[in-house]
Design a protein around this motif. Sequence first.
Motif, PDB file in Angstrom:
ATOM      1  N   SER A 121       0.832  -1.210   0.000  1.00 35.73           N
ATOM      2  CA  SER A 121       0.000   0.000   0.000  1.00 35.73           C
ATOM      3  C   SER A 121       0.865   1.259   0.000  1.00 35.73           C
ATOM      4  CB  SER A 121      -0.947  -0.002   1.197  1.00 35.73           C
ATOM      5  OG  SER A 121      -0.225  -0.081   2.417  1.00 35.73           O
ATOM      6  N   ALA A 122       1.983   1.237   0.707  1.00 34.08           N
ATOM      7  CA  ALA A 122       2.906   2.380   0.700  1.00 34.08           C
ATOM      8  C   ALA A 122       3.585   2.518  -0.650  1.00 34.08           C
ATOM      9  CB  ALA A 122       3.946   2.229   1.801  1.00 34.08           C
ATOM     10  N   ALA A 123       3.862   1.386  -1.295  1.00 31.03           N
ATOM     11  CA  ALA A 123       4.417   1.424  -2.640  1.00 31.03           C
ATOM     12  C   ALA A 123       3.418   2.023  -3.625  1.00 31.03           C
ATOM     13  CB  ALA A 123       4.805   0.017  -3.084  1.00 31.03           C
ATOM     14  N   GLU A 124       2.170   1.605  -3.512  1.00 31.72           N
ATOM     15  CA  GLU A 124       1.131   2.132  -4.397  1.00 31.72           C
ATOM     16  C   GLU A 124       0.964   3.636  -4.216  1.00 31.72           C
ATOM     17  OE1 GLU A 124      -1.747   2.218  -7.323  1.00 31.72           O
ATOM     18  OE2 GLU A 124      -0.379   0.586  -6.790  1.00 31.72           O
ATOM     19  N   ALA A 125       0.985   4.104  -2.968  1.00 29.54           N
ATOM     20  CA  ALA A 125       0.836   5.534  -2.707  1.00 29.54           C
ATOM     21  C   ALA A 125       1.971   6.328  -3.344  1.00 29.54           C
ATOM     22  CB  ALA A 125       0.787   5.786  -1.199  1.00 29.54           C
ATOM     23  N   ALA A 126       3.185   5.807  -3.249  1.00 28.46           N
ATOM     24  CA  ALA A 126       4.324   6.493  -3.860  1.00 28.46           C
ATOM     25  C   ALA A 126       4.218   6.488  -5.372  1.00 28.46           C
ATOM     26  CB  ALA A 126       5.628   5.835  -3.410  1.00 28.46           C
ATOM     27  N   ALA A 127       3.841   5.349  -5.936  1.00 28.89           N
ATOM     28  CA  ALA A 127       3.742   5.247  -7.389  1.00 28.89           C
ATOM     29  C   ALA A 127       2.677   6.186  -7.938  1.00 28.89           C
ATOM     30  CB  ALA A 127       3.454   3.806  -7.795  1.00 28.89           C
ATOM     31  N   VAL A 128       1.545   6.260  -7.259  1.00 29.14           N
ATOM     32  CA  VAL A 128       0.470   7.162  -7.698  1.00 29.14           C
ATOM     33  C   VAL A 128       0.934   8.614  -7.650  1.00 29.14           C
ATOM     34  CG1 VAL A 128      -1.801   8.051  -7.065  1.00 29.14           C
ATOM     35  CG2 VAL A 128      -1.407   5.584  -7.125  1.00 29.14           C
ATOM     36  N   ALA A 129       1.725   8.949  -6.624  1.00 27.73           N
ATOM     37  CA  ALA A 129       2.226  10.320  -6.487  1.00 27.73           C
ATOM     38  C   ALA A 129       3.430  10.598  -7.383  1.00 27.73           C
ATOM     39  CB  ALA A 129       2.590  10.584  -5.028  1.00 27.73           C
ATOM     40  N   GLY A 130       3.976   9.571  -8.002  1.00 30.51           N
ATOM     41  CA  GLY A 130       5.095   9.758  -8.907  1.00 30.51           C
ATOM     42  C   GLY A 130       6.462   9.789  -8.263  1.00 30.51           C
ATOM     43  N   TYR A 131       6.561   9.311  -7.015  1.00 29.86           N
ATOM     44  CA  TYR A 131       7.854   9.310  -6.333  1.00 29.86           C
ATOM     45  C   TYR A 131       8.575   7.972  -6.511  1.00 29.86           C
ATOM     46  CZ  TYR A 131       6.406  13.497  -3.760  1.00 29.86           C
ATOM     47  OH  TYR A 131       5.997  14.759  -3.419  1.00 29.86           O
ATOM     48  N   PRO A 132       9.862   7.991  -6.861  1.00 29.29           N
ATOM     49  CA  PRO A 132      10.655   6.767  -6.796  1.00 29.29           C
ATOM     50  C   PRO A 132      10.607   6.194  -5.381  1.00 29.29           C
ATOM     51  CG  PRO A 132      11.875   8.523  -7.890  1.00 29.29           C
ATOM     52  CD  PRO A 132      10.647   9.152  -7.286  1.00 29.29           C
ATOM     53  N   ILE A 133      10.863   4.904  -5.266  1.00 31.02           N
ATOM     54  CA  ILE A 133      10.715   4.211  -3.978  1.00 31.02           C
ATOM     55  C   ILE A 133      12.030   3.562  -3.568  1.00 31.02           C
ATOM     56  CG2 ILE A 133       9.499   2.369  -2.748  1.00 31.02           C
ATOM     57  CD1 ILE A 133       7.265   2.677  -4.918  1.00 31.02           C
ATOM     58  N   GLU A 134      12.438   3.822  -2.326  1.00 38.03           N
ATOM     59  CA  GLU A 134      13.493   3.049  -1.686  1.00 38.03           C
ATOM     60  C   GLU A 134      12.815   1.960  -0.875  1.00 38.03           C
ATOM     61  OE1 GLU A 134      16.058   1.989   1.835  1.00 38.03           O
ATOM     62  OE2 GLU A 134      14.063   2.896   1.770  1.00 38.03           O
ATOM     63  N   LEU A 135      13.262   0.717  -1.030  1.00 37.22           N
ATOM     64  CA  LEU A 135      12.702  -0.397  -0.273  1.00 37.22           C
ATOM     65  C   LEU A 135      13.826  -1.285   0.224  1.00 37.22           C
ATOM     66  CD1 LEU A 135      11.780  -3.241  -2.626  1.00 37.22           C
ATOM     67  CD2 LEU A 135      11.983  -0.949  -3.622  1.00 37.22           C
ATOM     68  N   ASP A 136      13.525  -2.069   1.260  1.00 30.34           N
ATOM     69  CA  ASP A 136      14.528  -2.930   1.882  1.00 30.34           C
ATOM     70  C   ASP A 136      14.175  -4.387   1.661  1.00 30.34           C
ATOM     71  OD1 ASP A 136      15.905  -0.748   3.655  1.00 30.34           O
ATOM     72  OD2 ASP A 136      13.758  -0.544   4.053  1.00 30.34           O
ATOM     73  N   ILE A 137      15.198  -5.219   1.470  1.00 27.23           N
ATOM     74  CA  ILE A 137      14.935  -6.653   1.367  1.00 27.23           C
ATOM     75  C   ILE A 137      15.762  -7.429   2.390  1.00 27.23           C
ATOM     76  CG2 ILE A 137      14.124  -6.666  -1.014  1.00 27.23           C
ATOM     77  CD1 ILE A 137      16.921  -7.610  -1.873  1.00 27.23           C
ATOM     78  N   GLN A 138      15.126  -8.466   2.924  1.00 29.08           N
ATOM     79  CA  GLN A 138      15.741  -9.428   3.834  1.00 29.08           C
ATOM     80  C   GLN A 138      15.571 -10.822   3.233  1.00 29.08           C
ATOM     81  OE1 GLN A 138      17.334  -8.864   6.655  1.00 29.08           O
ATOM     82  NE2 GLN A 138      16.661  -6.890   7.462  1.00 29.08           N
ATOM     83  N   ILE A 139      16.370 -11.766   3.668  1.00 33.66           N
ATOM     84  CA  ILE A 139      16.278 -13.117   3.146  1.00 33.66           C
ATOM     85  C   ILE A 139      15.447 -14.003   4.062  1.00 33.66           C
ATOM     86  CG2 ILE A 139      18.359 -14.054   4.244  1.00 33.66           C
ATOM     87  CD1 ILE A 139      18.944 -15.359   1.433  1.00 33.66           C
TER      88      ILE A 139
END
Length: 249
Positions: A30-48
Amino acid sequence: MGDLSWITARPVAHRGLHDAARGLIENALSAAEAAAVAGYPIELDIQISADGEAMVFHDFTLDRLTAAKGAVSALSAAELGRIPLAGTADTIPTLAAFLARVGGRVPLFIEIKSAFSGDTRLATRAVDVLAGYGGEVALISFDPDMLAEAKACAPHVPRGIIAQARYDGAHWPGMTPERGRMLADMDHRAASGYDFISYRFADLTHPALVAARAQGLPVTAWTVRSPADAARALAGADQIVFEGFTPQA
Protein backbone atom coordinates in the motif's frame (compact mmCIF):
# COMPACT_ATOMS: atom_id res chain seq x y z
CA MET A 1 25.80 1.77 -18.02
CA GLY A 2 23.92 4.45 -19.95
CA ASP A 3 22.04 7.47 -18.71
CA LEU A 4 21.65 7.50 -14.92
CA SER A 5 20.00 10.90 -14.64
CA TRP A 6 16.82 9.20 -13.35
CA ILE A 7 18.64 8.39 -10.10
CA THR A 8 18.51 12.00 -8.96
CA ALA A 9 15.55 13.26 -11.01
CA ARG A 10 12.97 13.19 -8.20
CA PRO A 11 12.86 12.90 -4.39
CA VAL A 12 12.86 9.26 -3.30
CA ALA A 13 10.20 7.98 -0.88
CA HIS A 14 11.95 6.14 1.95
CA ARG A 15 10.30 2.70 2.30
CA GLY A 16 7.46 3.95 0.14
CA LEU A 17 5.08 6.81 0.88
CA HIS A 18 4.23 5.40 4.29
CA ASP A 19 2.04 6.98 6.95
CA ALA A 20 1.08 4.72 9.84
CA ALA A 21 -1.74 7.07 10.85
CA ARG A 22 -3.40 6.28 7.51
CA GLY A 23 -2.60 2.59 7.67
CA LEU A 24 0.26 2.83 5.17
CA ILE A 25 3.09 0.83 6.71
CA GLU A 26 6.70 1.15 5.59
CA ASN A 27 7.68 -1.25 2.79
CA ALA A 28 4.08 -2.44 2.40
CA LEU A 29 2.44 -2.75 -0.99
CA SER A 30 0.00 0.00 0.00
CA ALA A 31 2.91 2.38 0.70
CA ALA A 32 4.42 1.42 -2.64
CA GLU A 33 1.13 2.13 -4.40
CA ALA A 34 0.84 5.53 -2.71
CA ALA A 35 4.32 6.49 -3.86
CA ALA A 36 3.74 5.25 -7.39
CA VAL A 37 0.47 7.16 -7.70
CA ALA A 38 2.23 10.32 -6.49
CA GLY A 39 5.09 9.76 -8.91
CA TYR A 40 7.85 9.31 -6.33
CA PRO A 41 10.65 6.77 -6.80
CA ILE A 42 10.72 4.21 -3.98
CA GLU A 43 13.49 3.05 -1.69
CA LEU A 44 12.70 -0.40 -0.27
CA ASP A 45 14.53 -2.93 1.88
CA ILE A 46 14.94 -6.65 1.37
CA GLN A 47 15.74 -9.43 3.83
CA ILE A 48 16.28 -13.12 3.15
CA SER A 49 13.78 -15.77 4.23
CA ALA A 50 14.63 -19.23 5.55
CA ASP A 51 14.12 -20.66 2.08
CA GLY A 52 16.22 -18.03 0.33
CA GLU A 53 13.52 -15.67 -0.93
CA ALA A 54 13.92 -11.90 -1.07
CA MET A 55 11.28 -10.38 1.24
CA VAL A 56 10.49 -6.66 1.42
CA PHE A 57 11.07 -5.79 5.08
CA HIS A 58 13.52 -3.50 6.84
CA ASP A 59 14.33 -5.07 10.20
CA PHE A 60 16.19 -8.30 10.86
CA THR A 61 13.47 -9.20 13.36
CA LEU A 62 9.68 -9.14 13.14
CA ASP A 63 9.04 -7.55 16.52
CA ARG A 64 8.70 -3.83 15.66
CA LEU A 65 6.24 -4.02 12.77
CA THR A 66 4.27 -7.21 13.40
CA ALA A 67 2.69 -9.16 16.24
CA ALA A 68 5.14 -11.98 15.54
CA LYS A 69 8.56 -12.34 17.15
CA GLY A 70 11.97 -13.52 16.06
CA ALA A 71 14.21 -13.35 13.04
CA VAL A 72 12.86 -12.81 9.54
CA SER A 73 15.41 -15.35 8.31
CA ALA A 74 13.92 -18.08 10.51
CA LEU A 75 10.65 -18.27 8.54
CA SER A 76 9.85 -19.29 4.98
CA ALA A 77 8.54 -16.87 2.38
CA ALA A 78 5.08 -18.44 2.67
CA GLU A 79 5.08 -18.05 6.44
CA LEU A 80 6.26 -14.44 6.25
CA GLY A 81 3.66 -13.68 3.61
CA ARG A 82 0.89 -14.53 6.07
CA ILE A 83 2.05 -12.07 8.75
CA PRO A 84 0.06 -8.79 8.89
CA LEU A 85 2.00 -5.54 9.07
CA ALA A 86 1.09 -3.46 12.12
CA GLY A 87 -2.47 -4.75 12.25
CA THR A 88 -3.29 -3.77 8.66
CA ALA A 89 -4.46 -5.87 5.75
CA ASP A 90 -0.97 -5.68 4.26
CA THR A 91 1.41 -8.59 4.79
CA ILE A 92 5.14 -8.93 4.17
CA PRO A 93 5.56 -9.05 0.38
CA THR A 94 8.14 -10.82 -1.71
CA LEU A 95 10.33 -8.68 -3.92
CA ALA A 96 8.59 -10.23 -6.91
CA ALA A 97 5.20 -9.10 -5.62
CA PHE A 98 6.54 -5.60 -4.98
CA LEU A 99 7.88 -5.37 -8.53
CA ALA A 100 4.58 -6.57 -9.94
CA ARG A 101 2.65 -3.96 -7.94
CA VAL A 102 4.85 -1.05 -9.04
CA GLY A 103 5.06 -2.32 -12.60
CA GLY A 104 7.71 0.11 -13.74
CA ARG A 105 5.68 3.22 -12.96
CA VAL A 106 8.46 4.75 -10.85
CA PRO A 107 12.15 3.92 -10.27
CA LEU A 108 13.06 1.53 -7.46
CA PHE A 109 16.08 1.60 -5.16
CA ILE A 110 16.35 -1.85 -3.58
CA GLU A 111 18.42 -1.88 -0.40
CA ILE A 112 20.02 -5.26 0.20
CA LYS A 113 20.20 -5.58 3.98
CA SER A 114 23.32 -7.19 5.38
CA ALA A 115 24.75 -8.48 8.64
CA PHE A 116 28.24 -8.07 7.13
CA SER A 117 28.79 -11.81 7.46
CA GLY A 118 30.03 -12.43 3.94
CA ASP A 119 26.77 -14.13 2.98
CA THR A 120 25.74 -12.57 -0.34
CA ARG A 121 22.88 -14.93 -1.28
CA LEU A 122 20.38 -12.10 -0.97
CA ALA A 123 22.16 -10.08 -3.66
CA THR A 124 22.12 -13.09 -5.96
CA ARG A 125 18.43 -13.69 -5.34
CA ALA A 126 17.59 -10.02 -5.95
CA VAL A 127 19.32 -10.16 -9.33
CA ASP A 128 17.41 -13.32 -10.20
CA VAL A 129 14.07 -11.73 -9.33
CA LEU A 130 14.91 -8.63 -11.36
CA ALA A 131 15.51 -10.62 -14.54
CA GLY A 132 13.02 -9.39 -17.11
CA TYR A 133 11.80 -6.42 -15.04
CA GLY A 134 11.33 -3.50 -17.39
CA GLY A 135 11.34 -0.57 -14.96
CA GLU A 136 14.21 1.62 -13.79
CA VAL A 137 15.87 -0.05 -10.82
CA ALA A 138 19.09 0.13 -8.81
CA LEU A 139 20.55 -2.13 -6.14
CA ILE A 140 21.93 -0.38 -3.06
CA SER A 141 23.56 -1.52 0.18
CA PHE A 142 25.75 -0.50 3.08
CA ASP A 143 27.76 -3.65 2.38
CA PRO A 144 30.30 -3.48 -0.46
CA ASP A 145 30.27 -7.28 -0.67
CA MET A 146 26.60 -7.22 -1.67
CA LEU A 147 27.35 -4.74 -4.45
CA ALA A 148 30.33 -6.78 -5.62
CA GLU A 149 28.07 -9.83 -5.91
CA ALA A 150 25.46 -7.81 -7.80
CA LYS A 151 28.17 -6.50 -10.11
CA ALA A 152 29.35 -10.04 -10.86
CA CYS A 153 25.82 -11.32 -11.50
CA ALA A 154 24.30 -8.35 -13.32
CA PRO A 155 26.83 -5.65 -14.25
CA HIS A 156 24.14 -3.78 -16.22
CA VAL A 157 22.06 -3.02 -13.08
CA PRO A 158 23.13 0.28 -11.45
CA ARG A 159 24.60 0.00 -7.96
CA GLY A 160 24.66 2.52 -5.12
CA ILE A 161 26.65 2.47 -1.90
CA ILE A 162 24.91 3.71 1.24
CA ALA A 163 27.34 5.27 3.70
CA GLN A 164 27.85 7.57 6.66
CA ALA A 165 30.76 9.21 8.44
CA ARG A 166 30.93 6.92 11.51
CA TYR A 167 30.36 3.22 12.12
CA ASP A 168 30.75 2.98 15.88
CA GLY A 169 28.15 2.27 18.56
CA ALA A 170 25.74 -0.57 19.23
CA HIS A 171 24.26 -0.51 15.73
CA TRP A 172 27.56 -1.71 14.28
CA PRO A 173 28.68 -4.66 16.43
CA GLY A 174 32.10 -6.04 15.59
CA MET A 175 32.98 -3.12 13.32
CA THR A 176 36.69 -2.34 13.54
CA PRO A 177 37.88 1.28 13.29
CA GLU A 178 39.82 0.39 10.13
CA ARG A 179 36.79 -1.07 8.38
CA GLY A 180 34.63 1.80 9.57
CA ARG A 181 37.01 4.29 7.97
CA MET A 182 37.02 2.29 4.74
CA LEU A 183 33.22 2.31 4.62
CA ALA A 184 32.97 6.01 5.47
CA ASP A 185 35.49 6.88 2.76
CA MET A 186 33.86 4.42 0.33
CA ASP A 187 37.33 3.13 -0.48
CA HIS A 188 36.15 0.00 -2.25
CA ARG A 189 34.86 1.15 -5.61
CA ALA A 190 37.21 -1.07 -7.59
CA ALA A 191 35.58 -4.13 -6.00
CA SER A 192 32.00 -2.99 -5.43
CA GLY A 193 31.69 -0.94 -8.60
CA TYR A 194 29.21 1.56 -7.19
CA ASP A 195 27.76 4.04 -9.67
CA PHE A 196 26.27 6.49 -7.17
CA ILE A 197 26.22 7.27 -3.46
CA SER A 198 23.52 7.65 -0.83
CA TYR A 199 25.09 9.38 2.17
CA ARG A 200 23.68 10.20 5.60
CA PHE A 201 22.08 13.66 5.61
CA ALA A 202 23.96 14.80 8.74
CA ASP A 203 27.33 13.81 7.20
CA LEU A 204 27.26 15.53 3.82
CA THR A 205 30.40 17.55 4.59
CA HIS A 206 32.50 14.39 4.99
CA PRO A 207 35.62 14.97 2.85
CA ALA A 208 35.35 11.69 0.94
CA LEU A 209 31.75 12.43 -0.01
CA VAL A 210 32.58 15.99 -1.08
CA ALA A 211 35.44 14.68 -3.22
CA ALA A 212 33.28 11.99 -4.83
CA ARG A 213 30.59 14.50 -5.72
CA ALA A 214 33.21 16.83 -7.20
CA GLN A 215 34.28 13.94 -9.43
CA GLY A 216 30.74 13.74 -10.80
CA LEU A 217 29.26 10.82 -8.88
CA PRO A 218 25.52 11.28 -8.24
CA VAL A 219 24.69 11.70 -4.53
CA THR A 220 21.43 11.31 -2.65
CA ALA A 221 21.00 12.23 1.03
CA TRP A 222 19.23 9.97 3.55
CA THR A 223 16.94 10.31 5.44
CA VAL A 224 15.43 13.80 5.17
CA ARG A 225 12.36 14.48 7.33
CA SER A 226 11.38 18.13 6.80
CA PRO A 227 11.32 20.82 4.12
CA ALA A 228 13.99 22.78 6.00
CA ASP A 229 16.29 19.76 6.08
CA ALA A 230 15.59 19.13 2.40
CA ALA A 231 16.86 22.58 1.54
CA ARG A 232 20.01 21.99 3.59
CA ALA A 233 20.55 18.55 2.09
CA LEU A 234 20.38 19.83 -1.47
CA ALA A 235 23.37 22.07 -0.74
CA GLY A 236 25.51 18.93 -0.43
CA ALA A 237 23.65 16.33 -2.48
CA ASP A 238 21.84 16.04 -5.79
CA GLN A 239 18.61 14.59 -4.41
CA ILE A 240 16.95 13.50 -1.16
CA VAL A 241 15.52 10.30 0.28
CA PHE A 242 12.59 11.49 2.38
CA GLU A 243 9.87 10.46 4.81
CA GLY A 244 7.36 12.19 7.06
CA PHE A 245 6.52 15.04 4.67
CA THR A 246 5.70 15.54 1.00
CA PRO A 247 8.49 17.38 -0.83
CA GLN A 248 8.10 19.31 -4.03
CA ALA A 249 9.03 17.20 -7.03
